[in-house]
Motif scaffolding. Structure first.
Motif, PDB file in Angstrom:
ATOM      1  N   LEU A 207     -75.609   6.158 -66.194  1.00 20.50           N
ATOM      2  CA  LEU A 207     -74.359   6.628 -66.798  1.00 20.50           C
ATOM      3  C   LEU A 207     -73.388   7.150 -65.743  1.00 20.50           C
ATOM      4  O   LEU A 207     -72.175   6.949 -65.839  1.00 20.50           O
ATOM      5  N   THR A 208     -73.936   7.820 -64.720  1.00 15.26           N
ATOM      6  CA  THR A 208     -73.088   8.335 -63.648  1.00 15.26           C
ATOM      7  C   THR A 208     -72.471   7.192 -62.850  1.00 15.26           C
ATOM      8  O   THR A 208     -71.271   7.216 -62.526  1.00 15.26           O
ATOM      9  N   ILE A 209     -73.273   6.180 -62.555  1.00 15.89           N
ATOM     10  CA  ILE A 209     -72.770   5.014 -61.819  1.00 15.89           C
ATOM     11  C   ILE A 209     -71.693   4.305 -62.630  1.00 15.89           C
ATOM     12  O   ILE A 209     -70.609   3.978 -62.113  1.00 15.89           O
ATOM     13  N   GLU A 210     -71.962   4.067 -63.911  1.00 13.62           N
ATOM     14  CA  GLU A 210     -70.983   3.368 -64.754  1.00 13.62           C
ATOM     15  C   GLU A 210     -69.674   4.149 -64.866  1.00 13.62           C
ATOM     16  O   GLU A 210     -68.587   3.567 -64.837  1.00 13.62           O
ATOM     17  N   LYS A 211     -69.781   5.470 -64.987  1.00 16.27           N
ATOM     18  CA  LYS A 211     -68.567   6.296 -65.074  1.00 16.27           C
ATOM     19  C   LYS A 211     -67.768   6.181 -63.781  1.00 16.27           C
ATOM     20  O   LYS A 211     -66.536   6.045 -63.804  1.00 16.27           O
ATOM     21  N   ALA A 212     -68.458   6.221 -62.651  1.00 15.55           N
ATOM     22  CA  ALA A 212     -67.777   6.102 -61.363  1.00 15.55           C
ATOM     23  C   ALA A 212     -67.059   4.769 -61.241  1.00 15.55           C
ATOM     24  O   ALA A 212     -65.895   4.708 -60.811  1.00 15.55           O
ATOM     25  N   LEU A 213     -67.717   3.715 -61.633  1.00 23.55           N
ATOM     26  CA  LEU A 213     -67.099   2.385 -61.553  1.00 23.55           C
ATOM     27  C   LEU A 213     -65.882   2.294 -62.471  1.00 23.55           C
ATOM     28  O   LEU A 213     -64.853   1.709 -62.104  1.00 23.55           O
TER      29      LEU A 213
ATOM     30  N   TYR B 127     -83.521  10.021 -50.139  1.00 29.18           N
ATOM     31  CA  TYR B 127     -83.013  10.742 -51.305  1.00 29.18           C
ATOM     32  C   TYR B 127     -83.929  10.549 -52.516  1.00 29.18           C
ATOM     33  O   TYR B 127     -83.495  10.085 -53.573  1.00 29.18           O
ATOM     34  N   GLY B 128     -85.174  10.922 -52.387  1.00 33.74           N
ATOM     35  CA  GLY B 128     -86.075  10.828 -53.525  1.00 33.74           C
ATOM     36  C   GLY B 128     -86.087   9.444 -54.147  1.00 33.74           C
ATOM     37  O   GLY B 128     -86.317   8.446 -53.471  1.00 33.74           O
ATOM     38  N   GLN B 129     -85.826   9.358 -55.449  1.00 34.50           N
ATOM     39  CA  GLN B 129     -85.841   8.093 -56.171  1.00 34.50           C
ATOM     40  C   GLN B 129     -84.453   7.449 -56.272  1.00 34.50           C
ATOM     41  O   GLN B 129     -84.250   6.527 -57.064  1.00 34.50           O
ATOM     42  N   SER B 130     -83.541   7.912 -55.447  1.00 33.05           N
ATOM     43  CA  SER B 130     -82.154   7.447 -55.560  1.00 33.05           C
ATOM     44  C   SER B 130     -82.033   5.929 -55.437  1.00 33.05           C
ATOM     45  O   SER B 130     -81.352   5.281 -56.241  1.00 33.05           O
ATOM     46  N   GLU B 131     -82.667   5.338 -54.431  1.00 37.08           N
ATOM     47  CA  GLU B 131     -82.574   3.885 -54.264  1.00 37.08           C
ATOM     48  C   GLU B 131     -83.131   3.160 -55.487  1.00 37.08           C
ATOM     49  O   GLU B 131     -82.528   2.194 -55.977  1.00 37.08           O
ATOM     50  N   SER B 132     -84.263   3.623 -55.979  1.00 33.59           N
ATOM     51  CA  SER B 132     -84.894   2.968 -57.131  1.00 33.59           C
ATOM     52  C   SER B 132     -84.024   3.079 -58.380  1.00 33.59           C
ATOM     53  O   SER B 132     -83.886   2.113 -59.145  1.00 33.59           O
ATOM     54  N   PHE B 133     -83.434   4.248 -58.607  1.00 31.51           N
ATOM     55  CA  PHE B 133     -82.573   4.426 -59.769  1.00 31.51           C
ATOM     56  C   PHE B 133     -81.351   3.525 -59.679  1.00 31.51           C
ATOM     57  O   PHE B 133     -80.919   2.933 -60.686  1.00 31.51           O
ATOM     58  N   LEU B 134     -80.767   3.413 -58.482  1.00 29.65           N
ATOM     59  CA  LEU B 134     -79.633   2.517 -58.307  1.00 29.65           C
ATOM     60  C   LEU B 134     -80.068   1.072 -58.511  1.00 29.65           C
ATOM     61  O   LEU B 134     -79.356   0.285 -59.157  1.00 29.65           O
TER      62      LEU B 134
ATOM     63  N   GLU C 266     -82.466   0.008 -60.450  1.00 30.65           N
ATOM     64  CA  GLU C 266     -82.642  -0.215 -61.887  1.00 30.65           C
ATOM     65  C   GLU C 266     -81.299  -0.443 -62.574  1.00 30.65           C
ATOM     66  O   GLU C 266     -81.178  -1.299 -63.466  1.00 30.65           O
ATOM     67  N   ALA C 267     -80.290   0.333 -62.142  1.00 34.95           N
ATOM     68  CA  ALA C 267     -78.955   0.162 -62.726  1.00 34.95           C
ATOM     69  C   ALA C 267     -78.395  -1.215 -62.400  1.00 34.95           C
ATOM     70  O   ALA C 267     -77.797  -1.881 -63.257  1.00 34.95           O
ATOM     71  N   LEU C 268     -78.590  -1.664 -61.179  1.00 35.61           N
ATOM     72  CA  LEU C 268     -78.107  -2.991 -60.787  1.00 35.61           C
ATOM     73  C   LEU C 268     -78.817  -4.082 -61.578  1.00 35.61           C
ATOM     74  O   LEU C 268     -78.213  -5.070 -61.999  1.00 35.61           O
ATOM     75  N   LEU C 269     -80.111  -3.887 -61.794  1.00 38.16           N
ATOM     76  CA  LEU C 269     -80.888  -4.870 -62.541  1.00 38.16           C
ATOM     77  C   LEU C 269     -80.455  -4.915 -64.003  1.00 38.16           C
ATOM     78  O   LEU C 269     -80.411  -5.992 -64.626  1.00 38.16           O
ATOM     79  N   ALA C 270     -80.103  -3.743 -64.547  1.00 33.30           N
ATOM     80  CA  ALA C 270     -79.684  -3.675 -65.953  1.00 33.30           C
ATOM     81  C   ALA C 270     -78.309  -4.288 -66.160  1.00 33.30           C
ATOM     82  O   ALA C 270     -77.966  -4.693 -67.278  1.00 33.30           O
ATOM     83  N   GLY C 271     -77.527  -4.343 -65.101  1.00 37.27           N
ATOM     84  CA  GLY C 271     -76.186  -4.912 -65.206  1.00 37.27           C
ATOM     85  C   GLY C 271     -75.120  -3.840 -65.259  1.00 37.27           C
ATOM     86  O   GLY C 271     -75.227  -2.890 -66.037  1.00 37.27           O
ATOM     87  N   LEU C 272     -74.107  -3.997 -64.410  1.00 42.78           N
ATOM     88  CA  LEU C 272     -73.017  -3.036 -64.348  1.00 42.78           C
ATOM     89  C   LEU C 272     -71.709  -3.713 -64.722  1.00 42.78           C
ATOM     90  O   LEU C 272     -71.638  -4.940 -64.831  1.00 42.78           O
ATOM     91  N   SER C 273     -70.681  -2.909 -64.876  1.00 38.07           N
ATOM     92  CA  SER C 273     -69.418  -3.419 -65.412  1.00 38.07           C
ATOM     93  C   SER C 273     -68.580  -4.187 -64.395  1.00 38.07           C
ATOM     94  O   SER C 273     -67.565  -4.772 -64.759  1.00 38.07           O
ATOM     95  N   ILE C 274     -68.961  -4.162 -63.118  1.00 36.00           N
ATOM     96  CA  ILE C 274     -68.253  -4.980 -62.139  1.00 36.00           C
ATOM     97  C   ILE C 274     -69.246  -5.874 -61.411  1.00 36.00           C
ATOM     98  O   ILE C 274     -70.441  -5.576 -61.348  1.00 36.00           O
ATOM     99  N   LYS C 275     -68.757  -6.957 -60.854  1.00 36.22           N
ATOM    100  CA  LYS C 275     -69.610  -7.924 -60.175  1.00 36.22           C
ATOM    101  C   LYS C 275     -70.133  -7.346 -58.858  1.00 36.22           C
ATOM    102  O   LYS C 275     -69.491  -6.512 -58.240  1.00 36.22           O
ATOM    103  N   ARG C 276     -71.291  -7.833 -58.470  1.00 33.86           N
ATOM    104  CA  ARG C 276     -71.872  -7.386 -57.199  1.00 33.86           C
ATOM    105  C   ARG C 276     -70.907  -7.632 -56.039  1.00 33.86           C
ATOM    106  O   ARG C 276     -70.800  -6.805 -55.118  1.00 33.86           O
TER     107      ARG C 276
ATOM    108  N   ARG D 143     -86.306  -1.916 -53.303  1.00 38.15           N
ATOM    109  CA  ARG D 143     -86.065  -0.841 -54.271  1.00 38.15           C
ATOM    110  C   ARG D 143     -84.708  -0.994 -54.936  1.00 38.15           C
ATOM    111  O   ARG D 143     -84.533  -0.649 -56.100  1.00 38.15           O
ATOM    112  N   LEU D 144     -83.736  -1.490 -54.171  1.00 37.14           N
ATOM    113  CA  LEU D 144     -82.376  -1.629 -54.687  1.00 37.14           C
ATOM    114  C   LEU D 144     -82.160  -2.921 -55.475  1.00 37.14           C
ATOM    115  O   LEU D 144     -81.090  -3.134 -56.045  1.00 37.14           O
TER     116      LEU D 144
END
Length: 373
Positions: free
Chosen positions: A32-38, A51-58, A60-70, A98-99
């Motif tokens: 949600l934070t990534i999507e809001k930023a975008l 940064y802990g699980q930061s890479e993995s969380f990012l 997962e977000a990339l895998l789920a699909g974001l509102s802008i193209k890679r 991880r990313l």
């Protein structure tokens, strides 16, 4: 949102970058934070192996699909310096896995904070060069919390296309590094201006009054955004809502206004009035200290506490001494033994031992650690 060329990388980055050290409460919160930023125009995300699980969380977000193209999103991760090229290359591959990426727009060597770190990096750099050659990494830079001399030496290697460093209104020691990096057409990324720049998201009343009608946080962002040499500023929100306030000025990157300049003059006048003949000018001539006290930083925190009532920030940073290693080097001021070694080198003829002891009494408290530790 404004966008600026990230030096010789030729990437056009948003003037605010999403830092990912604090969104770690859950994968859902990260998404949600990534999507809001975008949605607010940010196109650059910075993470790190440390940064802990930061890479993995990012990832997962990339895998789920974001509102802008890679292809419209720029991603930086950071890995620690090592003299082993094979280990460096392995860490790159682990971060990519991880990313959920097949390439990194930018890779930064994370924390070239000492001369030894620079030497390790130079020895292991062939591991990055291999990744650059086959497209796994597009651009190489470094992040640093180092003394100015180490930062300048690293920039002068001409091996890096960008630098992540500390530079704020309340900490201008690295101005020379900003200028050198600009001369070499490096991208310039400012680390955590809202937090390391003074915990300005929660300023003391004195500072708010001095900056009125502009908030201290907005003022420090404007100080940086008005400098065309700087490409992007880090934001590290813990949740989507923390993006709203700072990004209200994401399009205000022009020259400082007369009102803003008047406030900065008022801040300088306040410092002179409150500190008088006990103001440390941050010339660093007092170093090295035989007891390894970071005298200039201790006295900078004293300056801020006395001039602007930034005592909570001073305590926050002071507690890091002796607990954060090379990320925040130096011993606490109570280790001063009155040797007097620093006294003849101080152009202001400050009574440094007395000021150190006073600062320790005012700012010492429970020891702190780096956020992700």
């Amino acid at each position: 949102m404004r966008y600026r060329r990230f030096g010789k990388t030729n990437l056009d980055l948003s003037v605010f970058t999403l830092g990912t050290m604090r969104y770690l409460s859950s994968p859902e919160n990260a998404y949600l934070t990534i999507e809001k930023a975008l949605s607010l125009g940010i196109n650059h995300i910075e993470t790190a192996r440390g940064y802990g699980q930061s890479e993995s969380f990012l990832g997962e977000a990339l895998l789920a699909g974001l509102s802008i193209k890679r292809s419209q999103l720029y991603i930086t991760t950071k890995i620690p310096p090592t003299a082993n090229p094979d280990q460096l290359e392995k860490q790159i591959d682990q971060s990519l896995e991880r990313l959920n990426l097949d390439y990194l727009d930018c890779l930064a060597i994370h924390g070239i904070n000492t001369r030894e770190h620079l030497e390790y990096t130079l020895q292991g750099l062939s591991g990055v060069e291999k990744a650059i050659a086959d497209g796994r990494v597009h651009h190489l830079g470094f992040s640093t919390h180092a003394p100015l001399e180490v930062i300048l030496a690293t920039i002068k290697t001409d091996l890096f296309q960008f630098v992540n460093l500390h530079y704020y209104y309340f900490f201008q020691r690295n101005a020379i590094a900003i200028e050198l990096a600009s001369q070499k057409d490096m991208g310039i990324f400012i680390i955590s201006p809202g937090d390391k720049g003074g915990q300005l998201y929660n300023p003391p009343e004195t500072l708010k009054t001095l900056c009125d009608p502009i908030s201290p946080l907005t003022l420090t962002y404007r100080f940086l955004l008005s400098d065309s040499r700087i490409t992007t500023l880090s934001l590290g929100p813990a949740n989507p809502q923390e993006l709203d306030q700072p990004l209200k000025i994401a399009d205000q990157d022009g020259k400082l206004t007369l009102e803003e300049l008047a406030i900065f003059q008022q801040l300088e006048a306040q410092k002179i009035e409150k500190l008088g003949t006990n103001q440390c000018s941050q010339c660093y001539q007092c170093l090295p200290c035989p007891e390894q006290i970071n005298i200039p930083e201790v006295l900078r925190l004293r300056n801020l506490a006395l001039a602007y009532d930034m005592t909570d920030f001073g305590k926050y940073r002071y507690r890091m001494f002796e607990n954060a290693g090379h990320w925040f080097p130096g011993r606490k001021a109570n280790h001063c033994n009155d040797c007097g070694d620093c006294l003849p080198r101080c152009p202001e003829q400050l009574d440094i031992p007395t000021l150190l002891k006073d600062t320790h009494e005012q700012l010492n408290g429970k020891s702190g650690r780096r956020l992700w530790e």
